[in-house]
Design a protein around this motif. Sequence first.
Motif, mmCIF file in Angstrom:
data_model
loop_
_atom_site.group_PDB
_atom_site.id
_atom_site.type_symbol
_atom_site.label_atom_id
_atom_site.label_comp_id
_atom_site.label_asym_id
_atom_site.label_seq_id
_atom_site.Cartn_x
_atom_site.Cartn_y
_atom_site.Cartn_z
ATOM 1 N N GLN A 38 25.374 14.591 32.322
ATOM 2 C CA GLN A 38 25.928 13.245 33.132
ATOM 3 C C GLN A 38 25.841 13.579 34.549
ATOM 4 O O GLN A 38 25.745 12.484 35.411
ATOM 5 C CB GLN A 38 27.277 13.000 32.550
ATOM 6 C CG GLN A 38 27.120 12.299 31.192
ATOM 7 C CD GLN A 38 28.380 12.304 30.415
ATOM 8 O OE1 GLN A 38 29.604 12.803 30.818
ATOM 9 N NE2 GLN A 38 28.537 11.547 29.506
ATOM 10 N N ALA A 39 26.417 14.850 35.032
ATOM 11 C CA ALA A 39 26.342 15.123 36.354
ATOM 12 C C ALA A 39 25.047 15.503 37.167
ATOM 13 O O ALA A 39 25.010 15.743 38.173
ATOM 14 C CB ALA A 39 27.337 16.331 36.713
ATOM 15 N N ARG A 40 23.893 15.212 36.430
ATOM 16 C CA ARG A 40 22.596 15.213 36.772
ATOM 17 C C ARG A 40 22.152 16.745 37.294
ATOM 18 O O ARG A 40 21.381 16.871 38.294
ATOM 19 C CB ARG A 40 22.018 14.362 38.124
ATOM 20 C CG ARG A 40 22.504 12.908 37.366
ATOM 21 C CD ARG A 40 22.302 11.878 38.689
ATOM 22 N NE ARG A 40 20.633 11.983 38.794
ATOM 23 C CZ ARG A 40 19.863 11.134 38.288
ATOM 24 N NH1 ARG A 40 19.990 10.162 37.454
ATOM 25 N NH2 ARG A 40 18.396 11.140 38.586
ATOM 26 N N LEU A 41 22.858 17.774 36.578
ATOM 27 C CA LEU A 41 22.270 19.271 36.946
ATOM 28 C C LEU A 41 20.734 19.179 36.364
ATOM 29 O O LEU A 41 20.382 18.832 35.341
ATOM 30 C CB LEU A 41 23.019 20.079 36.212
ATOM 31 C CG LEU A 41 24.307 20.743 36.931
ATOM 32 C CD1 LEU A 41 25.128 19.631 37.388
ATOM 33 C CD2 LEU A 41 25.209 21.730 36.292
ATOM 34 N N GLN A 53 12.726 28.620 45.904
ATOM 35 C CA GLN A 53 12.575 27.386 45.090
ATOM 36 C C GLN A 53 13.237 27.287 43.818
ATOM 37 O O GLN A 53 13.669 26.030 43.307
ATOM 38 C CB GLN A 53 10.912 27.038 45.080
ATOM 39 C CG GLN A 53 10.687 25.786 44.402
ATOM 40 C CD GLN A 53 10.158 24.714 45.234
ATOM 41 O OE1 GLN A 53 10.869 24.930 46.435
ATOM 42 N NE2 GLN A 53 9.319 23.755 45.115
ATOM 43 N N ILE A 54 13.129 28.198 42.838
ATOM 44 C CA ILE A 54 13.571 28.181 41.552
ATOM 45 C C ILE A 54 15.188 28.077 41.835
ATOM 46 O O ILE A 54 15.937 27.263 41.091
ATOM 47 C CB ILE A 54 13.460 29.787 40.781
ATOM 48 C CG1 ILE A 54 11.819 29.506 40.731
ATOM 49 C CG2 ILE A 54 14.352 29.490 39.559
ATOM 50 C CD1 ILE A 54 11.537 30.895 39.748
ATOM 51 N N ALA A 55 15.782 28.814 42.702
ATOM 52 C CA ALA A 55 17.322 28.904 42.685
ATOM 53 C C ALA A 55 17.742 27.541 43.333
ATOM 54 O O ALA A 55 19.032 26.957 42.857
ATOM 55 C CB ALA A 55 17.714 29.909 43.725
ATOM 56 N N SER A 56 16.900 26.793 44.233
ATOM 57 C CA SER A 56 17.346 25.480 44.654
ATOM 58 C C SER A 56 17.214 24.334 43.708
ATOM 59 O O SER A 56 18.026 23.266 43.755
ATOM 60 C CB SER A 56 16.409 25.212 45.931
ATOM 61 O OG SER A 56 16.752 23.866 46.547
ATOM 62 N N ALA A 57 16.146 24.335 42.840
ATOM 63 C CA ALA A 57 15.824 23.295 41.916
ATOM 64 C C ALA A 57 16.636 23.484 40.714
ATOM 65 O O ALA A 57 17.036 22.389 40.046
ATOM 66 C CB ALA A 57 14.441 23.590 41.477
ATOM 67 N N ILE A 58 16.827 24.478 40.049
ATOM 68 C CA ILE A 58 17.568 24.657 38.867
ATOM 69 C C ILE A 58 18.958 25.175 38.878
ATOM 70 O O ILE A 58 19.322 26.133 39.625
ATOM 71 C CB ILE A 58 16.857 25.438 37.774
ATOM 72 C CG1 ILE A 58 15.407 25.127 37.467
ATOM 73 C CG2 ILE A 58 17.525 25.902 36.401
ATOM 74 C CD1 ILE A 58 14.405 26.057 36.960
ATOM 75 N N GLN A 59 19.932 24.561 38.001
ATOM 76 C CA GLN A 59 21.459 24.799 38.156
ATOM 77 C C GLN A 59 21.744 25.577 37.136
ATOM 78 O O GLN A 59 22.717 26.459 37.043
ATOM 79 C CB GLN A 59 22.437 23.762 38.439
ATOM 80 C CG GLN A 59 22.134 23.120 39.799
ATOM 81 C CD GLN A 59 21.019 21.958 40.025
ATOM 82 O OE1 GLN A 59 20.843 21.319 39.201
ATOM 83 N NE2 GLN A 59 20.391 22.461 41.054
#
Length: 468
Positions: free
Chosen positions: A248-251, A388-394
Amino acid sequence: MSEDPLPRDPGTTLRDNLRRTQHQHSSLIAERMRSLAKPAMEGRMLREDPVQATSTGYDQVRQRLHRALVDVLNPQAVANATLGQIETAVDDYLAVTLEAETIPLSRVERLRLRSDLVYELIGLGPLAPLMADATVADILVNGPHTVFVERHGVLESTDVRFHDNEHLMLTIERILSRVGRRVDEGSPMADARLPDGSRVNVIIPPLSIDGPAISIRRFMRDILRLEELVERGSVPRRAAQFLRAAVQARLNIVVSGATGSGKTTMLNCLSHFIGEDERVLTIEDTAELILSHRHLVRLEARPSNTEGRGFVSIRDLVRNALRMRPDRIIVGEARGSEALDMLQAMNTGHDGSLTTLHSNSPRDTLARLETMMLMADVELPQRVLREQIASAIQLIVHLNRYEGGQRRVAFITEITGTDNGVVLTQDLFVTRREGNALVTRPTGIVSAHAEHFHERDVVLDPELFRED
């Protein structure tokens, strides 16, 4: 013998086709069956018990009748007929043919013979009863005489058998022909999707040494909800509440795990928490996801045709999806170069996206993502890829399949950034063995992405992370 033009009613075609040919063929078929079945039975009646001898006779009758029936029926008429019309045609065929037979069959065997012939004609042959069994998740055919199934996460041997390699190949050809695929020595592998959504992989000799092999991943129509996974013990309640809030928080979430660990089921469960007012695009190699959203676009990759043309990759679909104004992009499984485009989409306003990939641990998930990004033939430094990975995926939700076939969440791991080119992570929930039991507990670490929840007005209760 030339075939007559097909009338509009396929049922009429089947009946007429049978009536025209049965008179000519029935005596030949009966004679052929007697000559083949009789030697197999003579001499055994004195040495074997009657039940075993009758069973042998039945197998002979079924095999020969099936092959004769395939010769008699018009394949195009069968393909266009309904199940009821096929059943009627088989009844007519048996009524005429068995009347001329001298091999005794009991009423039960006659009914079984009818069912077996219908199963053969509709394409799945001996596998049809397994496909009708709702408890079967996977069907694995290792040659004509070995068939396994998976029920509740456990592999079981079955008594399902094909006559020989020829019978198995005939079944494979019928399965693939219905979906526009084929296999031969020049192209001995094929992937396909059955009309019910089940995935099929076929590999034949010379690549498959012991005969043709079929792997069917069943399409389960009754998709589980996250609450049901909680009740089954696959996900602890507090972890489920956190995952719901994260969607719901769009992670951006990656669901990882080995083959058969439940990745697609978890992805389906998480997708149910996407808002109904959001435009969702699903991209899959073989369509498996079941979403009930009213604003849904489903995309499926396409292999090349027999002429080597028409290939559309997952990466092509991901690129095209960015032009379709999606709110969320769900990639059924990232396997190659599409990982780069997927992460770029997550970094350019399409937050809340979901995907799955195969891996053995959360750290291995990061390594596989990095490897797949390199497949895109883009020369980027390793440090840039990891940023890029760290910025895109939570969030990484990693699943395992444990002893006895139990599937459960093994790790819920958060990505917090990078430090000197290393992706930083922290485990929020971990499954460990305590005595003889598997227990999933919070680690006591509170999510570092609290701002995401606050921005989306999603309440994140710190008690979810309290260590027991």
